[in-house]
Design a protein around this motif. Sequence first.
Motif, PDB file in Angstrom:
ATOM      1  N   GLY A 103       0.643  -1.339   0.096  1.00 14.66           N
ATOM      2  CA  GLY A 103       0.059   0.052  -0.013  1.00 14.66           C
ATOM      3  C   GLY A 103       0.899   1.324   0.019  1.00 14.66           C
ATOM      4  O   GLY A 103       0.395   2.018  -0.951  1.00 14.66           O
ATOM      5  N   GLY A 150       2.719   1.621  -3.497  1.00 15.53           N
ATOM      6  CA  GLY A 150       2.708   0.291  -3.615  1.00 15.53           C
ATOM      7  C   GLY A 150       4.120   0.030  -4.279  1.00 15.53           C
ATOM      8  O   GLY A 150       4.707   0.790  -5.301  1.00 15.53           O
ATOM      9  N   ASP A 156      -2.998   6.365   1.492  1.00 14.08           N
ATOM     10  CA  ASP A 156      -1.589   5.910   1.978  1.00 14.08           C
ATOM     11  C   ASP A 156      -1.307   6.287   3.528  1.00 14.08           C
ATOM     12  O   ASP A 156      -1.334   7.400   3.775  1.00 14.08           O
ATOM     13  CB  ASP A 156      -0.582   6.443   1.087  1.00 14.08           C
ATOM     14  N   ARG A 159      -3.336  -3.931  -1.833  1.00 14.55           N
ATOM     15  CA  ARG A 159      -3.650  -2.524  -1.925  1.00 14.55           C
ATOM     16  C   ARG A 159      -5.276  -2.158  -1.897  1.00 14.55           C
ATOM     17  O   ARG A 159      -5.774  -2.713  -3.077  1.00 14.55           O
ATOM     18  CB  ARG A 159      -2.692  -1.918  -2.965  1.00 14.55           C
ATOM     19  N   ASP A 160      -5.540  -1.184  -1.229  1.00 16.25           N
ATOM     20  CA  ASP A 160      -6.957  -0.419  -1.542  1.00 16.25           C
ATOM     21  C   ASP A 160      -6.753   0.768  -2.092  1.00 16.25           C
ATOM     22  O   ASP A 160      -6.756   1.758  -1.084  1.00 16.25           O
ATOM     23  CB  ASP A 160      -7.678  -0.824  -0.300  1.00 16.25           C
ATOM     24  N   ASP A 161      -7.059   1.034  -3.122  1.00 14.85           N
ATOM     25  CA  ASP A 161      -6.848   2.491  -3.824  1.00 14.85           C
ATOM     26  C   ASP A 161      -7.814   3.410  -3.127  1.00 14.85           C
ATOM     27  O   ASP A 161      -7.723   4.508  -3.406  1.00 14.85           O
ATOM     28  CB  ASP A 161      -6.727   2.305  -5.110  1.00 14.85           C
TER      29      ASP A 161
END
Length: 274
Positions: free
Chosen positions: A141, A145, A238, A232-234
Amino acid sequence: MAYLPKAAAGLTLAALIGASAASQATIVQFQTVMGDFEVNLYDETTPETVANFLAYVEAGAYSDTFMHRSVPGFIVQGGGFNYDIENAEYGDIASNDPVMNEPLLSNQRGTIAMAKPSEKPNGATNQWFFNLKDNSVSLDGPEGGYTVFGEVAGNGMAIIDAMAELPRGNFTPEEFINNIALDEMPVRDYEQEDYDDNLLPTEDHIVLVQNIVVLDAAVDTAADLDPMPTTRDDSEPDNGGNNGGSGGGGGSVSWLMLLGLLGAGIARRVSRQR
């Protein structure tokens, strides 16, 4: 005199792809002083990153380089610095333009990923690292990333794990290499007394990467692999929790917490790159 490439073990990239600029090769061999191992590149999933890596391979940029950073239980990193064996001199690998980030796959144990400066999601150039464990939480993440672009094959991780078990030294002072990126450098056959005497590590001590060569140019050698998608969860911001910072591409960045002495007790400070 520099180590000669082990030509019998692989073909040159030029012979494999000719004048084509497309990324065709998927299996490369790392030839190191601690053993040779293969890495299967995800050329179809991360084409820009693989093409970038192979451009350095084709240019011979990774010949007589060394693993310059080791963080036990985390990563082993290389691709940023070379060693002139004939003149016993350390230098930086010239970097090409940064490559577009392709953070599609997860930083799992046994994968290779691109290092980059912090706060530059698309800043990766020549440095890469091997994940020693599941680093998805810290590397999938943060900083946009970290792009995973291949995985170690066969018994290759046994060799990389052996590298990670080596003692590490802080060789940033002027009396050594005078480079802030080399504060966690793994060394072989090098004792505390050597460090106290300011003995500069040579090819007998560093984890030398003699060469990286292409073994298989088929475009479908990764077809049977099943890499894990990124965690990763966009949709979430961050969080910056990257286990001590990021780095690579020739630049140093965030710093880790102070750690104790390792192995032979060689002195070291803080770390900074990923």
